[in-house]
Design an enzyme around this catalytic site. Sequence first.
Site, PDB file in Angstrom:
ATOM      1  N   THR A  17       0.866  -1.187   0.000  1.00 44.79           N
ATOM      2  CA  THR A  17       0.000   0.000   0.000  1.00 44.79           C
ATOM      3  C   THR A  17       0.897   1.230   0.000  1.00 44.79           C
ATOM      4  OG1 THR A  17      -0.042   0.272   2.403  1.00 44.79           O
ATOM      5  CG2 THR A  17      -1.656  -1.260   1.468  1.00 44.79           C
ATOM      6  N   ASP A  18       0.289   2.393  -0.115  1.00 43.28           N
ATOM      7  CA  ASP A  18       1.104   3.608  -0.109  1.00 43.28           C
ATOM      8  C   ASP A  18       1.865   3.752   1.208  1.00 43.28           C
ATOM      9  OD1 ASP A  18       0.255   4.149  -2.608  1.00 43.28           O
ATOM     10  OD2 ASP A  18      -1.235   5.661  -2.033  1.00 43.28           O
ATOM     11  N   CYS A  19       1.208   3.361   2.304  1.00 40.70           N
ATOM     12  CA  CYS A  19       1.870   3.496   3.609  1.00 40.70           C
ATOM     13  C   CYS A  19       2.705   2.270   3.989  1.00 40.70           C
ATOM     14  CB  CYS A  19       0.847   3.821   4.700  1.00 40.70           C
ATOM     15  SG  CYS A  19      -0.656   2.839   4.593  1.00 40.70           S
ATOM     16  N   TYR A  20       2.371   1.114   3.396  1.00 40.91           N
ATOM     17  CA  TYR A  20       3.138  -0.117   3.638  1.00 40.91           C
ATOM     18  C   TYR A  20       3.526  -0.712   2.281  1.00 40.91           C
ATOM     19  CZ  TYR A  20       1.463   0.017   8.478  1.00 40.91           C
ATOM     20  OH  TYR A  20       1.204   0.374   9.769  1.00 40.91           O
ATOM     21  N   PRO A  21       4.555  -0.156   1.646  1.00 44.55           N
ATOM     22  CA  PRO A  21       4.842  -0.553   0.257  1.00 44.55           C
ATOM     23  C   PRO A  21       5.413  -1.964   0.095  1.00 44.55           C
ATOM     24  CG  PRO A  21       6.452   1.051   1.059  1.00 44.55           C
ATOM     25  CD  PRO A  21       5.413   0.952   2.120  1.00 44.55           C
TER      26      PRO A  21
END
Lengths: 133, 370
Positions: free
Chosen positions: B109-113
């Site tokens: 994800t954007d926060c957990y790439p």
Amino acid sequence: MKTKVVLTFSPEASNQPITHNLIAKHHLLVNILRAEIDEVGGKMVLELSGKADDIRGGIDYLKANGVGVRPIKEGVRRDDEACTHCGMCVSICPTKALTMDLKTGKVSFNEDKCVACGVCIDACPPRAMEILI
Amino acid sequence: MTASEFKEYVKANGVKKAAREVDVVTTGTFGAMCSSGAYINFGHADPPIKMQKIWLDGVPAQAGLAAVDGYIGATALDETNNMMHGGAHVIEDLVRGKAVRLRATGHGTDCYPRKEIDTYVSLRTVNQAVLMNVRNAYQNYAVATNSSAKTLYTYMGKLLPEFGNATFSSAGELSPLMNDPYYRTIGIGTRIFLGGTQGYVMWEGTQFNPGAPRTPNGVPKRPAGTLAVIGDLKQMNPEFLKGLTFTRYGSSLGIGIGVPIPILDEDMARCCAVTNNDILAAVFDYSQPTRSRPVLREVSYAELRSGDIDIKGKQVPTSPLSSMYKARQVSEVLKSWILKGEFTIQEPVQSFPKDRPLRTLDVRTEREAT
């Protein structure tokens, strides 16, 4: 005198009447505790009774014919550190080699009574019993 | 006093004197408790990952919490190892100080790439590692036997054909809830011995069933109360926490639990004086693959402990599944902690419910379930 031995033999040795010869030629009383054979050979657990000389003679005869002979004590081993003394094994051991001391709650393993049948191996929850043959 | 010592004391001196002289009785049990597991916070990776799937030494752990929290259940199995290696073994390895392999994947994800990680962790490297078991220390359980012609492999152990043996799993008179049958002193917040360290009762255990039939002295004759417990895995001792394998069933966690019971009054002393002669369990035929197996007979723990019981005229050898030896050790260690002042008795912050129906799972329509 009595002794228990574990015999292992190759397919060739499997074809010999070794039990007959132990009885007829070496005058031993032979109690077959366990016997099995498959494509890679056979295993047998015997209790031999007779004179000490006859037992020695019988064992020499087996060895001379390519049969592996080991004392029963090398048949099954217990890992004392892994054992939790739960007692699962005591009701399934057919020879009562595994018994519980009701006072201490500890399970003891009497190797002299063990016939290396292996029934305890897959019954032991902490996997403390190991079969070596 | 330990529960064993207390029973002897009551036999010699009577309940009145025991209630006056004895403050606390320590109980203990050590057995296979399947509804166990541990939650672990692994710490954040760089770049960070929100773990969607987690494996510890090949055993799947539950993700679906925040990014790096996972829960490894005792009976979760390594799919490649013939049901021989499971979550319970991973938990034991951790307690033994071993490093275990952590693999995890995420969507990115954007926060957990980050999308995957493959590394090693141990109790030293992780943040929290907490044993959190939703059902332990069953107040009584069943006796299992097998009338069929083939050997059965069950969570009650190996059951030989034609009533070849019978197994039972309660520690009987030593077991915590057997000594406090109506949960007067055991409730939410009770401090306990858990896996070699101090833990707590966090809730009633799942399938808590206080309405089970009881003998006149109040002891249940069927599975009844249970405990949900929690404690710091980092402080636990492998002597009291063991990965177990039940052939063709899978893994389970052997765990030592001890509960101190304050002798509040004579009634409490009478409860703690209960012996294996007074505690009954029902014998079930596990070859019947149904929820409601018929009861073959009721039998006392004294008979079960004697080594054989009579089932339909046959002397059937018995095996405990819980270790009396370890249960006694638990009660003795707990007693020594209390005597040294290292362990104080904690009054429950809330008692367990007095009635709680035991529900079953049936195939229902949406309307029937609403």
